[in-house]
Design a protein around this motif. Structure first.
Motif, PDB file in Angstrom:
ATOM      1  N   PHE A  34       0.827  -1.206   0.000  1.00  0.00           N
ATOM      2  CA  PHE A  34       0.000   0.000   0.000  1.00  0.00           C
ATOM      3  C   PHE A  34       0.868   1.266   0.000  1.00  0.00           C
ATOM      4  O   PHE A  34       0.343   2.371  -0.013  1.00  0.00           O
ATOM      5  CB  PHE A  34      -0.892   0.070   1.233  1.00  0.00           C
ATOM      6  N   TYR A  84     -14.585   4.857  23.655  1.00  0.00           N
ATOM      7  CA  TYR A  84     -15.905   4.230  23.654  1.00  0.00           C
ATOM      8  C   TYR A  84     -16.110   3.422  24.939  1.00  0.00           C
ATOM      9  O   TYR A  84     -17.142   3.524  25.601  1.00  0.00           O
ATOM     10  CB  TYR A  84     -15.987   3.342  22.418  1.00  0.00           C
ATOM     11  N   LEU A 106     -20.433   6.228  16.603  1.00  0.00           N
ATOM     12  CA  LEU A 106     -20.971   6.230  15.241  1.00  0.00           C
ATOM     13  C   LEU A 106     -20.681   7.537  14.521  1.00  0.00           C
ATOM     14  O   LEU A 106     -20.317   7.525  13.351  1.00  0.00           O
ATOM     15  CB  LEU A 106     -22.472   5.968  15.281  1.00  0.00           C
ATOM     16  N   LEU A 143     -17.090   7.394  13.627  1.00  0.00           N
ATOM     17  CA  LEU A 143     -16.831   6.366  12.622  1.00  0.00           C
ATOM     18  C   LEU A 143     -17.279   6.851  11.253  1.00  0.00           C
ATOM     19  O   LEU A 143     -16.572   6.699  10.257  1.00  0.00           O
ATOM     20  CB  LEU A 143     -17.581   5.087  12.995  1.00  0.00           C
ATOM     21  N   LEU A 193     -14.868   7.322   8.116  1.00  0.00           N
ATOM     22  CA  LEU A 193     -14.987   6.566   6.872  1.00  0.00           C
ATOM     23  C   LEU A 193     -15.062   7.495   5.674  1.00  0.00           C
ATOM     24  O   LEU A 193     -14.526   7.189   4.608  1.00  0.00           O
ATOM     25  CB  LEU A 193     -16.211   5.655   6.939  1.00  0.00           C
ATOM     26  N   LEU A 253     -15.254  -5.879  15.805  1.00  0.00           N
ATOM     27  CA  LEU A 253     -14.571  -4.672  15.332  1.00  0.00           C
ATOM     28  C   LEU A 253     -13.922  -4.952  13.981  1.00  0.00           C
ATOM     29  O   LEU A 253     -13.886  -4.089  13.103  1.00  0.00           O
ATOM     30  CB  LEU A 253     -13.526  -4.206  16.337  1.00  0.00           C
ATOM     31  N   ILE A 295     -12.583  -1.691  11.703  1.00  0.00           N
ATOM     32  CA  ILE A 295     -11.800  -0.736  12.495  1.00  0.00           C
ATOM     33  C   ILE A 295     -10.312  -1.026  12.261  1.00  0.00           C
ATOM     34  O   ILE A 295      -9.924  -2.186  12.191  1.00  0.00           O
ATOM     35  CB  ILE A 295     -12.147  -0.903  13.998  1.00  0.00           C
ATOM     36  N   PRO A 296      -9.483   0.014  12.112  1.00  0.00           N
ATOM     37  CA  PRO A 296      -8.066  -0.218  11.858  1.00  0.00           C
ATOM     38  C   PRO A 296      -7.408  -1.118  12.895  1.00  0.00           C
ATOM     39  O   PRO A 296      -7.882  -1.214  14.029  1.00  0.00           O
ATOM     40  CB  PRO A 296      -7.466   1.180  11.924  1.00  0.00           C
ATOM     41  N   PHE A 308     -10.210  -4.028   8.364  1.00  0.00           N
ATOM     42  CA  PHE A 308      -9.851  -2.714   7.827  1.00  0.00           C
ATOM     43  C   PHE A 308      -8.932  -2.855   6.618  1.00  0.00           C
ATOM     44  O   PHE A 308      -9.137  -2.215   5.587  1.00  0.00           O
ATOM     45  CB  PHE A 308      -9.180  -1.865   8.907  1.00  0.00           C
ATOM     46  N   THR A 309      -7.923  -3.708   6.747  1.00  0.00           N
ATOM     47  CA  THR A 309      -6.994  -3.883   5.631  1.00  0.00           C
ATOM     48  C   THR A 309      -7.751  -4.319   4.385  1.00  0.00           C
ATOM     49  O   THR A 309      -7.526  -3.806   3.286  1.00  0.00           O
ATOM     50  CB  THR A 309      -5.933  -4.929   5.993  1.00  0.00           C
ATOM     51  N   PHE A 348      -9.886  -1.512   3.012  1.00  0.00           N
ATOM     52  CA  PHE A 348      -9.025  -0.521   2.365  1.00  0.00           C
ATOM     53  C   PHE A 348      -8.629  -1.023   0.980  1.00  0.00           C
ATOM     54  O   PHE A 348      -8.685  -0.279  -0.004  1.00  0.00           O
ATOM     55  CB  PHE A 348      -7.783  -0.268   3.220  1.00  0.00           C
ATOM     56  N   ALA A 349      -8.257  -2.290   0.899  1.00  0.00           N
ATOM     57  CA  ALA A 349      -7.790  -2.832  -0.382  1.00  0.00           C
ATOM     58  C   ALA A 349      -8.895  -2.783  -1.434  1.00  0.00           C
ATOM     59  O   ALA A 349      -8.672  -2.326  -2.561  1.00  0.00           O
ATOM     60  CB  ALA A 349      -7.292  -4.259  -0.182  1.00  0.00           C
ATOM     61  N   PHE A 391     -11.695  -0.979  -1.497  1.00  0.00           N
ATOM     62  CA  PHE A 391     -12.147   0.376  -1.813  1.00  0.00           C
ATOM     63  C   PHE A 391     -11.105   1.095  -2.667  1.00  0.00           C
ATOM     64  O   PHE A 391     -11.438   1.858  -3.567  1.00  0.00           O
ATOM     65  CB  PHE A 391     -12.433   1.175  -0.543  1.00  0.00           C
ATOM     66  N   VAL A 427     -17.977   5.495  -1.879  1.00  0.00           N
ATOM     67  CA  VAL A 427     -18.607   6.346  -0.852  1.00  0.00           C
ATOM     68  C   VAL A 427     -19.826   5.645  -0.263  1.00  0.00           C
ATOM     69  O   VAL A 427     -20.022   5.613   0.957  1.00  0.00           O
ATOM     70  CB  VAL A 427     -18.969   7.722  -1.448  1.00  0.00           C
ATOM     71  N   LEU A 459     -18.611   3.124   2.102  1.00  0.00           N
ATOM     72  CA  LEU A 459     -18.133   3.665   3.373  1.00  0.00           C
ATOM     73  C   LEU A 459     -19.300   4.049   4.269  1.00  0.00           C
ATOM     74  O   LEU A 459     -19.286   3.803   5.475  1.00  0.00           O
ATOM     75  CB  LEU A 459     -17.230   4.868   3.103  1.00  0.00           C
ATOM     76  N   SER A 466     -20.790   1.010   5.613  1.00  0.00           N
ATOM     77  CA  SER A 466     -19.917   0.465   6.662  1.00  0.00           C
ATOM     78  C   SER A 466     -20.248   1.098   7.999  1.00  0.00           C
ATOM     79  O   SER A 466     -20.273   0.425   9.034  1.00  0.00           O
ATOM     80  CB  SER A 466     -18.452   0.760   6.374  1.00  0.00           C
ATOM     81  N   ALA A 467     -20.489   2.409   7.969  1.00  0.00           N
ATOM     82  CA  ALA A 467     -20.812   3.097   9.223  1.00  0.00           C
ATOM     83  C   ALA A 467     -22.144   2.599   9.769  1.00  0.00           C
ATOM     84  O   ALA A 467     -22.303   2.380  10.971  1.00  0.00           O
ATOM     85  CB  ALA A 467     -20.857   4.601   9.004  1.00  0.00           C
ATOM     86  N   GLY A 498     -21.673  -0.667  11.169  1.00  0.00           N
ATOM     87  CA  GLY A 498     -20.965  -0.517  12.440  1.00  0.00           C
ATOM     88  C   GLY A 498     -21.926  -0.466  13.613  1.00  0.00           C
ATOM     89  O   GLY A 498     -21.638  -0.966  14.693  1.00  0.00           O
ATOM     90  N   PHE A 499     -23.109   0.078  13.367  1.00  0.00           N
ATOM     91  CA  PHE A 499     -24.070   0.226  14.465  1.00  0.00           C
ATOM     92  C   PHE A 499     -24.499  -1.117  15.017  1.00  0.00           C
ATOM     93  O   PHE A 499     -24.569  -1.303  16.220  1.00  0.00           O
ATOM     94  CB  PHE A 499     -25.289   1.011  13.984  1.00  0.00           C
ATOM     95  N   LEU A 517     -21.785  -2.842  16.911  1.00  0.00           N
ATOM     96  CA  LEU A 517     -21.578  -2.115  18.159  1.00  0.00           C
ATOM     97  C   LEU A 517     -22.657  -2.444  19.186  1.00  0.00           C
ATOM     98  O   LEU A 517     -22.413  -2.476  20.377  1.00  0.00           O
ATOM     99  CB  LEU A 517     -21.639  -0.630  17.830  1.00  0.00           C
TER     100      LEU A 517
END
Lengths: 513, 511
Positions: free
Chosen positions: A73, A152, A172, A175, A179, B408, B413-414, B419-420, B423-424, B426, B439, B442, B445-446, B449-450, B453
């Motif tokens: 990367f 968090y 959120l 996040l 993103l 996670l 999450i990084p 995440f890797t 990232f790749a 996207f 977009v 992403l 994804s958020a 995430g909910f 979580l």
């Protein structure tokens, strides 16, 4: 001296310390606190030594460490600081031990062990150091997102009654912002691939790119949204009052004092130098948001009945001032904004801590439950007053210098916005003095009479003393910090092509405003 | 006289290993006495999958077409085969777990006994163990490995059936909640049959349009004669059939029910291995056969990717069952994977390598997450209702920590593999100019995430219920699976360099 990897050590020490504290057997809370304090003091020492090793007249980025991390990367684990990042590291170094001592007697909700709290604090410290010290955009992003996890858990496990809601909202919002920024980070990478031939995330290489204005605007917006949520600017701010009010006091100090500064730091480190054209295009809008934040935050602060929420709203107003200083594109404004970031960490930190001490004694966050604290706890009342005065930027306190610099620096290029912003100073005096009048002055009443309301204990004095010293010290003599900040700010403003002296409008377009 | 086709036995060695183990497994099932079957079958299945894994590693670097053009041995195929075999071996370990259920197995003692009958109630606590599941799963692994190597639509169809039929069966073998499990099996079978029919119909149309079933031949025909309506229709139907197996919305409706009803180790197996296999076939079909005419599939895949991400993320929010939640997560991840497929850009894009890496990372994390689900139990078997997970961190901090870490990773999450991978893929999509898709990805994804979580919130911040579930102490097999998946999720997040390079090097399809 310069060979020693100061920054890496400052990340590794608290990270390892956090893991060690987490690994302690059950019931060793006392040892956990002592270990956390020792580690955080060690980081403070490291921060001071790093500052000594930093040459204010030298290159922009110093104390650099760089190893290849993910070659496919083009990502490096690259650390380095300029003056702006360095003062933030000093702020972290000071605040974390203060927070550890301030949380010494806290108890978790429902009898939770506090061991995890101190472990998360140390992990958070490692992430915060990383986010300010990263000179690789990918690495910055990694820390930016990873930082959310400890905060968090701090809010969600150890906060107030609505902690679950606040923690999820915090996570959120951040996040989502992160993103959106990720899209821009990848976009930058793609641009660098086409311009340099190989993709890179190195800040210095990206700074030299010549990005098409249309693309620049899109990429800028990606970064901007993330930072505006973090900072927070006004339409993106609604998570902060919830998180700030529900977080445990120590967490709130770090959240508002340091974490949110990543947003304003991001503006000055990434938005301005990487996207100069887009920054200039969007500056009037952002200044509008900044000034709206100053007024809106101040008005809402006046209307709050919850002390912790009040402090978070004052912060929203203060973040407006910081954004004003940054997007005025003058050296004074920029230096003022960076100094403001440090000073706000100190003055909001102490205000949160004092409010926390009041709440610990009374057991309620409502201002109306208190009155006449000064009668029963004069020292506490005195500290409360100084903290409040520092927050409203009274001359002689630290915040005055930075607020004055911001206004002085913004006026030449942005007179209208600056004049409107000065109204915020008046409002700041109102919300702080009203709070103090209602809670501290007058006859003792409410919880102040019903509860034993002892004055500050020795531990609490230890907590507030260093911050009080900084409030006064930096109010009288801010020069050492400015010496660190100025070269970095001048370099940033040079990137965006404004006049470093700041006395002339940077462009004709700006002068028209 | 008919010439025998040229066969490269070494290139076929992974299949020989896996199918060989499965066939021996059938013999063992028929002739070995009952008490030795379980250990023998587990050993056989592991030998088959691990052996297949080792063979693919030995073949690394090969690039050829063998068996009269029916099979392709190339970097991407071998990478996917190794992924499938490795994840298959982990799943077999989950099947073999005997310490968690009081009856010592997650599988029904006798599948032919009607659910709810007196005999069934008798058998519920019987420690007799069903062992057909091991050869069946091994056959499925073999079918999946064949699926990703098939260079010919007919072989691809046969592989599809070889992988699907055992899966339909083992979905219905749950020891507890048998009706739910059987319903899942029937539903999966019926909808799977539809999907097979779609695939077959598409195959027929493509054959009609091009006169060949070989991918290379189709590519030649597309390049020479262009694409007609018949061919595009055929391609559309083929894609529908494959998307069904990959549980991509809007062809996902079976996924939540089947994931919920199937025994959890089987769910883990399906979620990880079937996904890898289906995406392998999608990549090969789109790239090898239709790579030169990407306008035929790009808009379709673009649209499906958005639908899948949105459906997975939004419907995932409303779930009240952990397994269903993970099912919708799998649908959303299928959408993210398709952004990598969009990044397939006539050989220059990084989409292929990105998708390979994502499949590996996602597969490992998913197996781990389902392994955690098998641990949380109450008197009635696994406790999969979300509400039952409240306060789990108090009861078992380690289990909650592992689950949180895996969630996670799924959220991207990084410092986790998720995440890797994101990232790749996207990056691959943005590189080919598909930034609106990135977009959307992403933002979803958020949203996703909910719900990840929400489970973390329940485990950590809620008070435990009075009669909440207990956390079983896993035996050696599940412990190994958890250790491997957690370690891999961490390593692929923190130092992914070497595996990314491996995927880069493997990103080659011959045809």
């Amino acid at each position: 001296m310069s060979e020693f990897p100061w920054l890496l050590t400052m990340i590794v020490v608290p990270a390892v310390g956090g893991a060690a504290v987490a690994a302690l057997p059950k019931g060793r809370d006392a040892l956990a606190k002592q270990a956390a304090l020792a580690v955080s003091l060690l980081v403070l020492v490291l921060a001071v030594l790093a500052t000594v090793a930093f040459d204010t007249g030298g290159e922009r980025f110093q104390l650099t460490t760089s190893v290849s991390w993910i070659p496919s990367f083009g990502v490096d684990f690259a650390l380095g600081v300029d003056g702006i990042a360095l003062v933030m590291l000093l702020l972290i170094g000071v605040l974390v031990p203060v927070v550890v001592v301030a949380s010494w007697r806290d108890t978790g909700p429902g009898g939770r062990s506090m061991k995890a709290y101190f472990a998360w604090l140390l992990v958070l410290e490692a992430m915060m150091v990383g986010v300010f010290a990263a000179t690789d955009v990918f690495l910055f992003y990694v820390f930016f997102e990873a930082m959310l996890v400890p905060m968090y858990f701090i809010i969600g496990s150890f906060g107030g009654p609505r902690r679950q809601y606040a923690a999820v909202k915090f996570f959120l919002y951040s996040l989502l912002g992160g993103l959106v920024m990720l899209a821009s980070v990848i976009g930058l990478y793609v641009v660098s691939t086409s311009q340099i031939g190989e993709g890179t995330f190195a800040f210095d290489a990206l700074r030299s790119l010549d990005i098409d204005p249309g693309v620049q605007k899109l990429l800028f917006l990606g970064f901007f949204v993330a930072f505006a949520i973090k900072a927070p600017l006004v339409p993106f701010h609604t998570w902060l009052p919830d998180s700030g009010a529900e977080a445990p006091v120590g967490g709130a100090v770090l959240l508002v004092g340091v974490l949110d500064k990543v947003g304003t730091f991001g503006f000055i480190r990434y938005c301005l130098p990487l996207f100069p054209d887009a920054s200039r295009t969007f500056a009037p809008w952002i200044l509008g948001l900044a000034v709206a934040g100053i007024l809106y935050g101040a008005l809402l602060a006046m209307g709050q009945s919850d002390m912790k929420r009040l402090v978070t709203y004052t912060s929203i107003a203060h973040f407006g001032f910081i954004a004003l200083g940054i997007f005025a594109f003058t050296a004074e404004g920029g230096s003022g904004a960076v100094l403001y970031m440090v000073n706000h960490g100190i003055s909001t930190g102490i205000l949160f801590l004092v409010v926390g001490m009041v709440i610990t004694r009374g057991g309620s966050r409502s201002i109306a439950d208190y009155g006449g604290i000064g009668k029963k706890a004069p020292v506490l009342a005195g500290v409360f007053l100084v903290a409040g005065l520092s927050s409203l930027a009274l001359p002689g306190t630290n915040s005055f210098v930075s607020e004055f610099l911001v206004l002085l620096g913004s006026f030449p290029t942005r007179p209208v916005f600056t004049i409107v912003a000065t109204v915020g100073i008046v409002l700041a005096a109102l919300y702080v003095l009203l709070l103090i009048q209602r809670a501290v002055h007058g006859p003792a009443r409410g919880l102040v009479t019903e509860q034993p309301f002892p004055d500050l204990r020795r531990r609490e004095l230890v907590v507030v003393a260093p911050l009080l010293a900084l409030v006064i010290g930096l109010g009288v003599y801010p020069q050492p910090l400015l010496d660190l900040i100025n070269p970095a700010v001048a370099a940033t403003m040079g990137d965006i092509g404004s006049d470093p002296a700041g006395t002339q409008p940077a462009t004709a377009e700006q002068g028209a405003n | 006289m008919i010439e025998a086709p040229d066969l490269s036995l070494s290139a076929l060695s992974p299949f020989l290993f896996v199918f060989g183990a499965a066939l021996v497994g059938v013999l063992v099932e028929s002739f070995a006495p009952r008490h030795v079957r379980q250990p023998t079958q587990v050993a056989l299945a592991l030998v088959g999958t691990v052996g297949g894994f080792a063979c693919t590693l030995l073949l690394a670097g090969r690039g050829e077409v063998t068996a009269a053009g029916a099979l392709a041995v190339d970097g991407a195929g071998l990478f996917l085969q190794a992924t499938i075999a490795g994840l298959g071996a982990l799943s077999v370990l989950l099947f073999a777990e005997r310490a968690l259920d009081p009856a010592r197995s997650a599988f029904v003692a006798s599948a032919a006994v009607p659910a709810g009958s007196p005999r069934d109630r008798e058998l519920l606590t019987d420690e007799r163990v069903q062992t057909e599941v091991y050869p069946l799963a091994t056959f499925a692994v073999g079918g999946m490995m064949l699926f990703v190597a098939a260079n010919d639509l007919l072989v691809m169809f046969i592989a599809l059936e070889v992988l699907s039929l055992p899966l339909y069966l083992i979905c219905g073998l749950s020891r507890r909640r048998r009706l739910l499990s059987q319903e899942a099996a029937v539903k999966y079978f019926l909808l799977g049959a539809f999907a097979s029919a779609f695939f077959l119909y598409g195959l027929a149309l493509v054959y009609g349009a091009t006169g060949t079933v070989q991918l290379a031949g189709i590519r030649q025909s597309v390049t020479d004669d262009g694409t007609g309506t018949l061919l595009v229709l055929g391609l559309g139907l083929l894609v529908v059939g494959l998307m069904f197996k990959a549980s991509v919305a809007p062809f996902h409706t079976w996924t939540p029910d089947v994931y919920q009803g199937a025994p959890t180790p089987v769910t883990a197996f399906m979620a990880a291995c079937t996904k890898v296999a289906a995406f392998g076939a999608i990549l090969r079909l789109l790239y090898v056969a239709f790579g030169t005419a990407d306008w035929t599939w790009r808009p379709l895949v673009y649209g499906i990717a958005i639908v899948s991400m949105v459906v997975g993320a939004v419907l995932g929010l409303t779930q009240t069952d952990v397994k269903r939640m993970l099912a919708y997560s799998s649908i959303a991840h299928a959408g993210f994977l398709l952004t990598g497929v969009i990044g397939l850009d006539a050989g220059t894009g990084s989409g292929l390598a990105a998708t390979l890496f994502y499949l590996l990372a996602y597969g490992l994390t998913t197996v781990g997450a389902f392994a955690v689900v098998t641990l949380v139990r109450d008197g009635d078997g696994e406790a999969t209702a979300l509400a039952q997970w409240a306060g789990l961190a108090r009861r078992s901090p380690l289990t909650a920590a592992i689950m949180t870490f895996l969630l996670l990773a799924l959220a991207g999450i990084p410092l986790t593999s998720g995440f890797t991978g994101k990232f790749a893929v996207f990056r691959a999509a943005i590189e080919v100019g598909a930034w609106p898709l990135a977009v959307v990805a992403l933002v979803t994804s958020a949203v996703a995430g909910f719900f990840y979580l929400r489970l973390v919130v329940l485990m950590y911040f809620s008070e435990p219920a009075e009669d909440g579930p207990s956390v079983g102490v896993p035996g050696l097999p599940t412990t190994i699976v958890l250790a491997v998946t957690v370690a891999a999720t961490l390593v692929l997040g923190v130092v992914p360099g070497s595996v990314l390079d491996l995927a880069d090097g493997a990103a080659r399809l011959v045809g």
